[in-house]
Design a protein around this motif. Structure first.
Motif, PDB file in Angstrom:
ATOM      1  N   GLY A 168       2.606   3.524   8.632  1.00  0.00           N
ATOM      2  CA  GLY A 168       3.886   4.158   8.966  1.00  0.00           C
ATOM      3  C   GLY A 168       4.773   4.316   7.746  1.00  0.00           C
ATOM      4  N   VAL A 169       4.834   3.265   6.932  1.00  0.00           N
ATOM      5  CA  VAL A 169       5.630   3.327   5.697  1.00  0.00           C
ATOM      6  C   VAL A 169       5.043   4.384   4.771  1.00  0.00           C
ATOM      7  CG1 VAL A 169       6.197   2.056   3.588  1.00  0.00           C
ATOM      8  CG2 VAL A 169       6.529   0.984   5.816  1.00  0.00           C
ATOM      9  N   VAL A 170       3.730   4.388   4.647  1.00  0.00           N
ATOM     10  CA  VAL A 170       3.069   5.382   3.789  1.00  0.00           C
ATOM     11  C   VAL A 170       3.409   6.792   4.266  1.00  0.00           C
ATOM     12  CG1 VAL A 170       0.831   6.336   3.124  1.00  0.00           C
ATOM     13  CG2 VAL A 170       1.217   3.871   2.993  1.00  0.00           C
ATOM     14  N   GLY A 171       3.324   7.014   5.557  1.00  0.00           N
ATOM     15  CA  GLY A 171       3.641   8.335   6.108  1.00  0.00           C
ATOM     16  C   GLY A 171       5.068   8.758   5.788  1.00  0.00           C
ATOM     17  N   ARG A 172       6.023   7.851   6.004  1.00  0.00           N
ATOM     18  CA  ARG A 172       7.427   8.170   5.717  1.00  0.00           C
ATOM     19  C   ARG A 172       7.645   8.434   4.232  1.00  0.00           C
ATOM     20  NH1 ARG A 172       8.106   4.141   9.456  1.00  0.00           N
ATOM     21  NH2 ARG A 172       8.617   2.552   7.912  1.00  0.00           N
ATOM     22  N   MET A 173       7.049   7.606   3.382  1.00  0.00           N
ATOM     23  CA  MET A 173       7.221   7.783   1.939  1.00  0.00           C
ATOM     24  C   MET A 173       6.589   9.093   1.473  1.00  0.00           C
ATOM     25  SD  MET A 173       9.114   5.318   1.150  1.00  0.00           S
ATOM     26  CE  MET A 173       9.112   5.334  -0.618  1.00  0.00           C
ATOM     27  N   MET A 174       5.446   9.447   2.055  1.00  0.00           N
ATOM     28  CA  MET A 174       4.813  10.714   1.687  1.00  0.00           C
ATOM     29  C   MET A 174       5.676  11.898   2.093  1.00  0.00           C
ATOM     30  SD  MET A 174       0.736  10.201   2.365  1.00  0.00           S
ATOM     31  CE  MET A 174       0.468  11.952   2.172  1.00  0.00           C
ATOM     32  N   VAL A 175       6.193  11.876   3.303  1.00  0.00           N
ATOM     33  CA  VAL A 175       7.022  12.986   3.778  1.00  0.00           C
ATOM     34  C   VAL A 175       8.252  13.135   2.885  1.00  0.00           C
ATOM     35  CG1 VAL A 175       8.529  13.754   5.671  1.00  0.00           C
ATOM     36  CG2 VAL A 175       6.201  12.956   6.161  1.00  0.00           C
TER      37      VAL A 175
ATOM     38  N   TRP B 175      -0.271   6.751  -2.648  1.00  0.00           N
ATOM     39  CA  TRP B 175      -0.150   5.694  -1.646  1.00  0.00           C
ATOM     40  C   TRP B 175      -1.492   5.068  -1.320  1.00  0.00           C
ATOM     41  CZ3 TRP B 175       4.054   3.249  -1.296  1.00  0.00           C
ATOM     42  CH2 TRP B 175       5.226   3.884  -1.675  1.00  0.00           C
ATOM     43  N   ARG B 176      -2.546   5.815  -1.448  1.00  0.00           N
ATOM     44  CA  ARG B 176      -3.887   5.246  -1.295  1.00  0.00           C
ATOM     45  C   ARG B 176      -4.123   4.195  -2.379  1.00  0.00           C
ATOM     46  NH1 ARG B 176      -9.336   7.975  -2.796  1.00  0.00           N
ATOM     47  NH2 ARG B 176     -10.778   6.603  -1.735  1.00  0.00           N
ATOM     48  N   GLY B 177      -3.744   4.540  -3.611  1.00  0.00           N
ATOM     49  CA  GLY B 177      -3.898   3.611  -4.723  1.00  0.00           C
ATOM     50  C   GLY B 177      -3.007   2.385  -4.591  1.00  0.00           C
ATOM     51  N   VAL B 178      -1.761   2.584  -4.144  1.00  0.00           N
ATOM     52  CA  VAL B 178      -0.846   1.456  -3.952  1.00  0.00           C
ATOM     53  C   VAL B 178      -1.421   0.505  -2.898  1.00  0.00           C
ATOM     54  CG1 VAL B 178       1.432   0.765  -3.091  1.00  0.00           C
ATOM     55  CG2 VAL B 178       1.231   2.656  -4.718  1.00  0.00           C
ATOM     56  N   ARG B 179      -1.904   1.040  -1.813  1.00  0.00           N
ATOM     57  CA  ARG B 179      -2.493   0.190  -0.758  1.00  0.00           C
ATOM     58  C   ARG B 179      -3.700  -0.572  -1.299  1.00  0.00           C
ATOM     59  NH1 ARG B 179      -1.720   0.399   4.701  1.00  0.00           N
ATOM     60  NH2 ARG B 179      -3.957   0.305   5.063  1.00  0.00           N
ATOM     61  N   ARG B 180      -4.549   0.105  -2.052  1.00  0.00           N
ATOM     62  CA  ARG B 180      -5.722  -0.577  -2.625  1.00  0.00           C
ATOM     63  C   ARG B 180      -5.304  -1.682  -3.579  1.00  0.00           C
ATOM     64  NH1 ARG B 180     -10.311   2.072  -5.405  1.00  0.00           N
ATOM     65  NH2 ARG B 180      -8.708   3.083  -6.629  1.00  0.00           N
ATOM     66  N   GLY B 181      -4.321  -1.380  -4.453  1.00  0.00           N
ATOM     67  CA  GLY B 181      -3.875  -2.354  -5.438  1.00  0.00           C
ATOM     68  C   GLY B 181      -3.179  -3.553  -4.818  1.00  0.00           C
TER      69      GLY B 181
END
Length: 136
Positions: free
Chosen positions: A81-88, A124-130
């Protein structure tokens, strides 16, 4: 980051530490810990060289996030959800800037309008992985 410090500070009580990432944030903490103050200059600017491919950006964000964790910055795994909001938000902000940019041709703007969301996805994919990766 855009910073300035007297040479005697950097060679004395607050050396600029050699770390893989987040050296700016570590330096800021070290300055405060040494009893100095930081001043913020909102109109200061820095030129960043981010000439990397979409494929390279995911790895860069993973390494940067792990680098932040390495220097003691707590980075939680962002929820979807956070990723979605930050992406938008990021896509909207970048799209407005791009639309207003008078230096880009219509063709170049169209290219970046398509590419921009993909870079946000990779970020955000990279942030989640890291954030989720075990520390070495």
């Amino acid at each position: 980051m855009n910073s300035a410090a007297r040479r005697d500070i950097l060679t004395g009580p607050v050396p600029y530490r050699d770390v893989s990432y987040a050296e700016d944030q570590l330096f800021g903490r070290d300055v405060i810990a040494a009893g100095y103050i930081k001043a913020f200059a909102p109109r200061a600017s820095a030129v960043h060289s981010n000439d990397m491919t979409l494929a390279e950006y995911d790895d860069r964000m993973t390494e940067e996030t792990m680098g932040q964790r390495e220097v003691g910055i707590d980075v939680a795994v962002p929820s979807l959800g956070v990723v979605g909001r930050m992406m938008v938000r990021g896509i909207a902000r970048d799209s407005l800037r791009l639309a207003r940019d008078r230096d880009f041709s219509v063709r170049r703007k169209a290219y970046h309008f398509v590419l921009n969301p993909l870079f946000h996805w990779q970020k955000w994919r990279g942030v989640r992985r890291g954030a989720a990766a075990p520390m070495p």
